[in-house]
Design a protein around this motif. Sequence first.
Motif, short mmCIF file in Angstrom:
data_model
loop_
_atom_site.label_atom_id
_atom_site.label_comp_id
_atom_site.label_asym_id
_atom_site.label_seq_id
_atom_site.Cartn_x
_atom_site.Cartn_y
_atom_site.Cartn_z
N VAL A 108 0.85 -1.19 0.00
CA VAL A 108 0.00 0.00 0.00
C VAL A 108 0.89 1.24 0.00
O VAL A 108 2.08 1.17 0.29
N GLY A 109 0.28 2.39 -0.31
CA GLY A 109 1.04 3.63 -0.28
C GLY A 109 0.24 4.78 -0.82
O GLY A 109 -0.96 4.67 -1.07
N ARG A 110 0.92 5.89 -1.01
CA ARG A 110 0.26 7.08 -1.56
C ARG A 110 0.06 6.95 -3.06
O ARG A 110 -0.87 7.50 -3.63
N GLY A 111 0.92 6.20 -3.69
CA GLY A 111 0.76 6.00 -5.12
C GLY A 111 1.40 7.09 -5.95
O GLY A 111 1.79 8.15 -5.46
N SER A 112 1.51 6.82 -7.24
CA SER A 112 2.08 7.77 -8.19
C SER A 112 0.96 8.53 -8.90
O SER A 112 -0.21 8.21 -8.73
N PRO A 113 1.31 9.54 -9.69
CA PRO A 113 0.27 10.27 -10.43
C PRO A 113 -0.57 9.32 -11.29
O PRO A 113 -0.04 8.42 -11.94
N GLU A 114 -1.90 9.52 -11.26
CA GLU A 114 -2.80 8.66 -12.01
C GLU A 114 -3.21 9.33 -13.33
O GLU A 114 -2.79 10.45 -13.63
N GLN A 115 -4.05 8.65 -14.08
CA GLN A 115 -4.46 9.13 -15.40
C GLN A 115 -5.46 10.29 -15.33
O GLN A 115 -5.63 11.01 -16.31
N VAL A 116 -6.12 10.43 -14.18
CA VAL A 116 -7.20 11.41 -14.04
C VAL A 116 -6.84 12.42 -12.97
O VAL A 116 -6.32 12.07 -11.90
N GLN A 117 -7.09 13.67 -13.23
CA GLN A 117 -6.83 14.73 -12.25
C GLN A 117 -7.68 14.52 -11.00
O GLN A 117 -8.91 14.43 -11.08
N ASP A 118 -7.03 14.44 -9.84
CA ASP A 118 -7.74 14.26 -8.55
C ASP A 118 -8.75 13.12 -8.65
O ASP A 118 -9.92 13.25 -8.26
N GLY A 119 -8.32 11.98 -9.15
CA GLY A 119 -9.23 10.87 -9.43
C GLY A 119 -9.99 10.36 -8.23
O GLY A 119 -11.11 9.85 -8.36
N TRP A 120 -9.40 10.49 -7.04
CA TRP A 120 -10.08 10.01 -5.83
C TRP A 120 -11.39 10.74 -5.58
O TRP A 120 -12.27 10.23 -4.89
N GLN A 121 -11.55 11.94 -6.14
CA GLN A 121 -12.80 12.67 -5.94
C GLN A 121 -13.97 11.93 -6.58
O GLN A 121 -15.10 11.99 -6.08
#
Length: 339
Positions: A108-121
Amino acid sequence: MKKIGFLSFGFWQEQASLVKTAEQSYLESIDLAVEAEKLGVDGAWYRVHHFANQIGSPFPLMSAIGQKTSKIEIGTGLIDMRYENPYMMAENAGLTDILTMNRVQLGVGRGSPEQVQDGWQYFGYDYTEEEIKDIARARTLEFLQLIKGEKFAEPNRQPMFPQAPGKLRIEPYSAGLNQRIWWGAGSKETAIWAAEQGMNLQSSTLVNYESSEPFHVQQANQLRAYKEAWKKAGHDFEPRTLVTRSILPITSDLDRQILATGAQSEDQVGFLAYHQNPTIFGKTFVGEPEKLVEELKNDEAIQEADTVLVTVPNTLGIDYNVHILDTIMKDMAPDLGWR
């Protein structure tokens, strides 16, 4: 002696790939784990990315692998905690560990940049990139506490089903899972934090550029700092440390045709999105097995770690990836002292 695993991103794409659909990617991810176990590989690990043509939902995949295999460790490298609900994740992880006979190794972790801006929203979490940094760590600690099996929830005074008196916990509970959680650390500071929290350490092919030393030396320093912090913390079990490498042995003209061009032959320094500090990326090891053995023997981080994951080019198909793993296990691992 080291544990050897593979790490797959599970890519699929219609063009320039033998893996063209999500269905094919997930099913072949299972098949590769089955074949890897036959070769004596210790672990099948999968990277998790959202909004991408890659592995994105690991728990069903891990459970399916558990039903087709009997010994191989099944891990993630890593689950991005910016997207996770710790309570739902504790349920999923506990059940998956039971179904796989306690073979889950959860990175687990914070992760790297994803494909979508602020995807967790889109997953229901209304936080900015700056706020989510601390929230990812807080969710991880909450998840760690939940999977320890302690009872905390007040029972309903009129429950639907009879139950013993007292508080309740997240079910199902899988004993020992809390000792098989790994934090993906990109810096010495986060490695020390992981040790203090009682998590194993997972270090990838990139870390923060914290000195002018080569990538493998900086990564080795990170692992040493982690081990020292673990001793000071006084946890009651032995930790594990893991590094990832891109290793592509050449044993035929076909290998040379596929692998010998375009590989990153040197460490590279660059910037990731949202990162203020530079990052150093480790090189790709490409060449004849004898040459690679000598290069890998001089890798300080590999010497420090007890587990090595080999990233596999899954878009080349199962047969070719089995060929790569078979070469590493038979022609390289014994000479490296990994077997």
